[in-house]
Design a protein around this motif. Structure first.
Motif, PDB file in Angstrom:
ATOM      1  N   ASP A  99       0.915  -1.110   0.135  1.00 48.94           N
ATOM      2  CA  ASP A  99       0.183  -0.001   0.115  1.00 48.94           C
ATOM      3  C   ASP A  99       0.768   1.346  -0.146  1.00 48.94           C
ATOM      4  O   ASP A  99       2.030   1.361   0.640  1.00 48.94           O
ATOM      5  CB  ASP A  99      -0.839  -0.073   1.329  1.00 48.94           C
ATOM      6  CG  ASP A  99      -1.885  -0.892   1.130  1.00 48.94           C
ATOM      7  OD1 ASP A  99      -2.126  -1.749   0.341  1.00 48.94           O
ATOM      8  OD2 ASP A  99      -2.480  -1.426   2.310  1.00 48.94           O
ATOM      9  N   THR A 100       0.286   2.303  -0.700  1.00 50.96           N
ATOM     10  CA  THR A 100       1.120   3.424  -0.771  1.00 50.96           C
ATOM     11  C   THR A 100       1.353   3.971   0.675  1.00 50.96           C
ATOM     12  O   THR A 100       2.479   4.629   0.926  1.00 50.96           O
ATOM     13  CB  THR A 100       0.235   4.434  -1.541  1.00 50.96           C
ATOM     14  OG1 THR A 100       0.083   4.026  -3.090  1.00 50.96           O
ATOM     15  CG2 THR A 100       0.994   5.668  -1.794  1.00 50.96           C
ATOM     16  N   LEU A 101       0.228   4.071   1.417  1.00 51.68           N
ATOM     17  CA  LEU A 101       0.340   4.599   2.928  1.00 51.68           C
ATOM     18  C   LEU A 101       1.323   3.936   3.589  1.00 51.68           C
ATOM     19  O   LEU A 101       2.243   4.691   4.342  1.00 51.68           O
ATOM     20  CB  LEU A 101      -1.065   4.538   3.754  1.00 51.68           C
ATOM     21  CG  LEU A 101      -2.042   5.487   3.396  1.00 51.68           C
ATOM     22  CD1 LEU A 101      -3.452   4.948   3.905  1.00 51.68           C
ATOM     23  CD2 LEU A 101      -1.736   6.824   3.980  1.00 51.68           C
ATOM     24  N   GLN A 102       1.605   2.594   3.304  1.00 58.88           N
ATOM     25  CA  GLN A 102       2.598   1.922   4.232  1.00 58.88           C
ATOM     26  C   GLN A 102       4.081   2.246   3.729  1.00 58.88           C
ATOM     27  O   GLN A 102       4.953   2.325   4.439  1.00 58.88           O
ATOM     28  CB  GLN A 102       2.506   0.223   4.209  1.00 58.88           C
ATOM     29  CG  GLN A 102       1.296  -0.147   4.593  1.00 58.88           C
ATOM     30  CD  GLN A 102       1.011   0.357   6.177  1.00 58.88           C
ATOM     31  OE1 GLN A 102       1.960   0.537   6.930  1.00 58.88           O
ATOM     32  NE2 GLN A 102       0.116  -0.093   6.795  1.00 58.88           N
ATOM     33  N   CYS A 103       4.209   2.552   2.461  1.00 62.22           N
ATOM     34  CA  CYS A 103       5.237   3.027   1.677  1.00 62.22           C
ATOM     35  C   CYS A 103       5.832   4.299   2.258  1.00 62.22           C
ATOM     36  O   CYS A 103       7.043   4.546   2.595  1.00 62.22           O
ATOM     37  CB  CYS A 103       5.385   3.062   0.245  1.00 62.22           C
ATOM     38  SG  CYS A 103       5.118   1.368  -0.515  1.00 62.22           S
TER      39      CYS A 103
END
Length: 364
Positions: free
Chosen positions: A230-234
């Protein structure tokens, strides 16, 4: 006291993490947003590997790597029984057969001298695990693999940031897989992971597999999975990267201090770190007798502990049927004695002193 202190870490990085998350919320690209490519580029620069493919978890990294190398039902993969289940789980899910080589008693890593005797005509890969943050003897493992034309996949879920003979973990073999599970040396706020390789064809296969085997939108050239990070986790990992080098140095300082304090205790065996490598110290693990009573005594003083791992995989109910009459003495003995003590970059010296004092009082 926390076993892994993520709250203090967040307070130290709050502005960076909040800003990174808000940026994602503002642009709204939650899947394969710009932070994905940014993180991959920074992880390439950190490890020295040619390619990085972020994925949904460390487990997914192993699965996609095995799929990319073409593991087929009946193929054998030599690995260690003294690890988290995901290592063997992915082999079995693809119809492969895990073949266990025992561990070194003083490091708890796979014993490279026992690997070659396990090779058969069905062997396709070797999967060493960099346990507790220290790499196995990768040069010897790679040399064996080269002689028999095998793939080497480093399960580096616990060792991101460690080095082996001057090279970074995840850039030591055909493929390297790491995890960004929150408690890992470099963690996100959920599941996440990455695959590293310098093989162009394997990198392309991994990229396609993580998006359902697509080479372009709705063009499925191979069987794949939904394995994107997920982009948020990145975004969270990007924020944490800003002080990661400091955190690794601090973990090493704390591990050295643990070593100095614990050396004086009779009844505590410290794990060895080989001279040609270091550790990311994902866990600080010691070996003790009468572990149950020691853990209870520490818990009574509000000091958390953990056991990684209490039962080797050849003795686990899900896999025991594959390994009838299998005896792996070093792994079985380690499982009875390993004890993890609190470890994170934000552990204070006073907290560390409390841990050692309580352990001293709990020893038989």
């Amino acid at each position: 006291m926390e076993f892994v202190d993520l709250k203090t870490q967040y307070r130290a990085l709050k502005s960076q993490i909040d800003e990174r998350i808000q940026r994602v919320l503002d642009h709204g690209q939650y899947i394969m947003g710009p932070e994905v490519a940014e993180l991959e580029a920074k992880l390439i620069a950190f490890t020295g590997a040619k390619h990085c493919i972020t994925v949904a978890s460390g487990t997914e990294a192993l699965l996609i790597s095995l799929m990319a190398m073409g593991l087929k039902p009946g193929d054998e993969v030599i690995t260690t029984p003294f690890t988290f289940a995901a290592t063997t789980e992915m082999i079995v899910l693809l119809g492969g057969k895990p073949v266990f080589a025992d561990i070194e008693a003083d490091t708890c890593n796979i014993d490279a001298t026992l690997i070659e005797e396990k090779i058969t005509k069905r062997t396709r890969a070797i999967m060493p695990v960099s346990l507790y943050g220290q790499c196995a003897d990768m040069d010897e493992i790679n040399a064996i693999a080269a002689r028999y034309h095998l793939v080497v996949i480093e399960d580096a879920a616990q060792s991101f940031g460690a080095t082996y003979r001057g090279n970074k973990s995840c850039n030591l073999s055909t493929l390297g897989c790491t995890s960004f599970f929150p408690s890992k040396p470099l963690g996100c706020y959920g599941d996440g992971g990455a695959i590293f390789t310098s093989d162009d064809a394997l990198a392309q296969a991994c990229r396609e597999i993580r998006v359902h085997g697509q080479s372009a939108r709705y063009t499925h050239v191979r069987v794949g999975v939904g394995g994107r990070m997920d982009t948020l986790q990145c975004a969270v990992v990007l924020a944490k990267l800003e002080r990661f080098e400091w955190e690794i140095k601090q973990r090493r300082r704390l591990s050295e201090r643990y070593r100095e304090l614990l050396n004086a205790l009779t009844g505590v065996q410290l794990l060895a770190v080989r001279k040609d490598r270091d550790s990311a110290w994902a866990q600080y693990t010691v070996l003790v007798e009468r572990r149950t009573s020691i853990r209870a005594a520490l818990q009574a003083q509000y000091i958390p502990t953990a056991v990684h791992y209490p039962k080797p995989l050849h003795q686990q109910p899900a896999y025991a049927g594959l390994f009838r009459d299998c005896k792996l003495a070093a792994s079985e003995q380690a499982a009875e004695r390993v004890l993890g003590l609190p470890m994170s970059a934000d552990l204070s010296y006073s907290q560390q002193d409390r841990v050692v004092s309580a352990l001293r009082g709990a020893l038989p």
